[in-house]
Motif scaffolding. Structure first.
Motif, short mmCIF file in Angstrom:
data_model
loop_
_atom_site.label_atom_id
_atom_site.label_comp_id
_atom_site.label_asym_id
_atom_site.label_seq_id
_atom_site.Cartn_x
_atom_site.Cartn_y
_atom_site.Cartn_z
N LYS A 1 -12.27 4.68 5.03
CA LYS A 1 -12.97 3.91 4.01
C LYS A 1 -14.21 4.66 3.56
O LYS A 1 -15.04 5.04 4.39
N GLN B 1 -7.98 1.28 9.47
CA GLN B 1 -8.27 1.70 8.10
C GLN B 1 -9.73 2.08 7.85
O GLN B 1 -10.02 2.84 6.94
N THR C 1 -6.29 1.75 2.98
CA THR C 1 -5.01 1.59 3.67
C THR C 1 -3.95 2.50 3.05
O THR C 1 -3.13 3.11 3.74
N TYR D 1 -11.49 1.62 -3.24
CA TYR D 1 -10.18 1.53 -3.86
C TYR D 1 -9.20 1.10 -2.80
O TYR D 1 -8.93 -0.07 -2.66
N ASP D 2 -8.70 1.94 -1.98
CA ASP D 2 -7.76 1.47 -1.00
C ASP D 2 -7.58 2.43 0.17
O ASP D 2 -6.78 3.35 0.10
N ASN E 1 0.82 -1.22 0.00
CA ASN E 1 0.00 0.00 0.00
C ASN E 1 0.85 1.26 0.00
O ASN E 1 0.50 2.25 -0.65
#
Ligand code: NAD
Lengths: 277, 421
Positions: free
Chosen positions: B173, B169, B368, B365-366, B65
């Protein structure tokens, strides 16, 4: 134009469907009328009725201040007579002698006395009585076509069906839901269905049907249907039919065979329906 | 994925976070999120240099990440278990320095911050050593093995004027941020209960490779190194609960047992707790390891609706409809007249509502990656992302307080001696 309100009242789901004409706030006003009856007649939280019951159970008389409770008592007294005493909101399975006969209600002084401890449970009558009030409000607000339901066993209609003519209803066989027991068309009428079998009869808050004569619980598989101009009358009649013996039933049905029905099912047919609870 | 695709999906991810954090009250509710999306991209040579301690499962996911961020780079990695270090090495540039001792890594210099992904009981020591070396710290959840150690970490970062960020995380989000936004806007009414669970069908026991000990690999199962389900799983969800209730619990009661996996582990494999919040609100929490049916979810229950963020759904409370009358409405509308069946049940149990609800957010998507962009920005400016550490501290304390409540069989009040943030 069609509109609908849905809410919980009198221990059941209430739906008011209005079609076409009428004032904007008609359904809201009808809802308020039903809630007012529930507030006055409920025995599940403090109300004019629980206050009255406390006095009657303590062997004391009471004045009736609440106008809704007063009107309900007036109606009940008439319905008592009209149902051979079989509709009895004071029947008590613990005491065979308890019942409306122990009560003296004086309309003129708005006082009630009882010769022994009794308590009133308006049950289904309350639903019919409330629907009557709601129908009156709707008519006063210019509504010409409406269908009101308090649970699926108490229905009232205002005027004709939106497409003209009567409102068609069918009552399924409580044990064989694919079969129809009876079909009815209603205009400005109410229908009440009472049953000792079928979905819902095992519900925890559903009061058992008590035969006022001997305070036994009616357990034979049976279903009654009554139609009347007034919901309160329909409720009283369907209750009375359910607890009637053969001769009494014959006498009550004789009054109007197109508007009153009693179905006895063979004992073996009474498959117990398990309800999660 | 081409660079262009990556840019697009990254852009749409960032846009989602931006949209979710834009609502009224959101800047106050989740201040870290908007700060993180605002992070400035940096030239390769200017990026924040991170040294990763622990290249186990999580450490390696973090390395991947970090590689996606626009302001951070992995400058060194460290693991005292060669097999894991080798797996970490495979993910980084061959020029990246590798260490088996974290002190050697700190002494070698060339770092702005460390990333800690070691077992829970080591978080405090590894972060203290990093602070002492003048570095900032990004540390995996939960914070530390004891409530005192969590407080000590907070104190140490405050005293050293460094940034300490903990890896929760969900706080980044988009579905969660969007859920908070919709709850803040009143869509589900007054939230009085959150029912959260993390249910798994797995022993949680990892195979022990040659050259390693069981306690080293399965540190989660032993009390010295972990509070088990509480610090590993419940922390995430208690934090979500605190966020939606906008409060910390007032007290906690619970019951824990080794109920199914009687394999020599020391931590509970089954926990059930009630966290009370002011005003009679409650988080009802269960976690277990032998039934996965209800999985991982937080059911956020308000007077007007329910949000289930893991499923990404929002449900409105609607009075049940009578189907027969509904059909009558439809019939009339289509000029049809047919008999309405009546006389059915007047009573029914409140069975679970199985309607699908509305989708709450978007694919992810991400988050983290975003945590690290936020961290990079914090390190660069010397200012921690607002609000985040106090969220993490409360969640860690709550998970450990839950452990104590279960161990002692007592109802425990929220500690009064916590470090102020
Ligand atoms: N945020 C999340 O969703 C999430 C998910 C999984 C794990 N985690 C957290 O990440 C951390 C690590 O978990 P994991 O699953 O990767 O465990 P793991 O056992 O796979 O990895 C831990 C690594 O630390 C190494 N290590 C142990 N002592 C060390 C030391 N003194 N110096 C250097 N390296 C050392 C081990 O060799 C191992 O490789 C835990 O705190 C866990 O709670 C977070």
């Amino acid at each position: 134009m069609a509109d609908v309100v849905r809410f919980a009242s009198m221990g059941t789901r209430v739906e008011l469907h209005r079609f076409g004409a009428g004032e904007d706030d008609a359904l809201t006003a009808a809802q308020r009328a039903i809630e007012a009856v529930d507030n006055a007649l409920t025995i599940h939280r403090p109300s004019a009725t629980t206050a009255l019951n406390e006095r009657l159970m303590a062997g004391q008389g009471a004045g009736i201040d609440d106008p809704l409770l007063f009107d309900a008592l007036v109606a009940i007294e008439e319905l008592q007579a009209a149902t051979l005493g079989l509709f009895d909101p004071a029947a008590d399975r613990r005491f065979a002698s308890a019942g409306w006969s122990a009560i003296a209600f004086d309309r003129n002084s708005a006082r009630i006395e009882a010769s022994m401890p009794v308590a009133l449970d308006f049950g289904g009558f309350g639903k019919g009585f409330a629907l009557d009030r709601a129908c009156a409000v709707l008519r006063a607000k210019g509504v010409v076509s409406a269908c009101l339901s308090a649970g699926e066993s108490s229905i009232a209609v205002v005027g004709e069906h939106p497409l003209g003519g009567g409102w068609p209803f069918s009552i399924p066989h409580p044990l064989r839901p694919d079969e129809i027991l009876v079909e009815l068309e209603l205009i400005d009428e109410s229908v009440s269905i009472s049953s000792t079998v079928g979905a819902g009869t095992a519900a925890p808050e559903r009061a058992a049907m008590i035969r006022p004569i001997d305070a036994t619980i009616v357990s034979a598989p049976r279903c009654s249907v009554a139609v009347d101009r007034l919901g309160a009358h329909a409720e009283a009649m369907s209750t009375a039919l359910l607890v009637a013996d053969e001769a009494q039933a014959e006498c009550l049905l004789h009054g109007d065979r197109t508007r009153r029905f009693l179905f006895d099912f063979p004992r073996g047919a009474a498959i117990p329906i398990n309800q999660p609870g | 994925m081409t660079e262009k695709d990556f840019d697009l999906s990254r852009r749409s991810f960032i846009d989602r976070v931006l949209m979710a954090t834009a609502g009224a009250g959101m800047a106050a509710a989740v201040p870290w999120a908007s700060a993180a999306v605002g992070a400035a991209p940096l030239a390769k040579s200017d990026r924040v240099r991170l040294g990763v301690i622990g290249t186990g499962d999580r450490g390696r996911a973090l390395i991947q990440n970090i590689a996606k961020t626009r302001n951070c780079t992995v400058a060194a990695i460290c693991d005292n278990f060669e097999l894991h270090l080798a797996k970490g090495r495979a993910l980084v540039d061959p020029s990246t320095r590798t260490f088996t001792d974290h002190r050697a890594m700190l002494d070698a210099g060339g770092l702005d911050a460390v990333v800690i992904a070691t077992p829970l009981d080591l978080h405090k020591r590894h972060s203290f050593d990093a602070f002492d070396a003048g570095l900032h710290v990004w540390c995996e959840k939960a914070m530390a093995r004891t409530i005192d150690d969590c407080g000590a970490m907070v104190k140490r970062t405050q005293d050293s004027g460094t940034v300490l960020q903990i890896g929760h995380q969900r706080m980044f989000k988009p579905t969660y941020l969007n859920a908070v936004k919709r709850a803040k806007e009143g869509e589900i009414g007054a939230i009085t209960q959150i029912r959260a669970s993390w249910h798994r069908q797995s022993s949680w026991r990892r195979p022990v490779p040659a050259g390693a000990t069981d306690r080293q690999i399965n540190w989660r199962l032993y009390r010295d190194s972990s509070a088990g389900l509480m610090t590993e799983l419940a922390t995430h969800q208690i934090q979500v609960s605190n966020l939606f209730f906008d409060a910390v619990p007032t007290r906690v009661m619970g019951s824990g047992s080794i109920c199914f996996w009687k394999d020599g582990r020391e931590v509970y494999d089954h926990v059930a707790l009630i966290y009370e919040y002011a005003g009679g609100r409650k988080l009802i929490y269960t976690s277990l390891l032998n039934n996965a049916r209800y999985g991982c979810e937080e059911q956020i229950q308000g007077s007007k609706g329910t949000i289930e963020p893991e499923l990404g759904r929002i449900y409105q409370e609607l009075p049940p409809k009578e189907l027969a009358l509904l059909r009558m409405q439809a019939d009339v509308a289509s000029g049809h007249k047919r008999a309405v069946p009546i006389g059915g049940a007047t009573w029914f149990a409140e069975l679970p509502v199985t309607t699908p609800g509305e989708p709450l957010g978007w694919g992810e998507y991400d988050e983290t990656m975003l945590q690290f962009e936020g961290f990079g920005e914090a390190v660069r400016t010397g200012k921690p992302l607002p609000g985040l550490l106090s969220q993490a501290y409360s969640a860690s304390v709550a998970s450990l307080l839950g452990e104590q409540a279960m161990d002692s069989g007592q109802i425990l009040n929220w500690p009064t001696s916590l470090v102020a943030i």
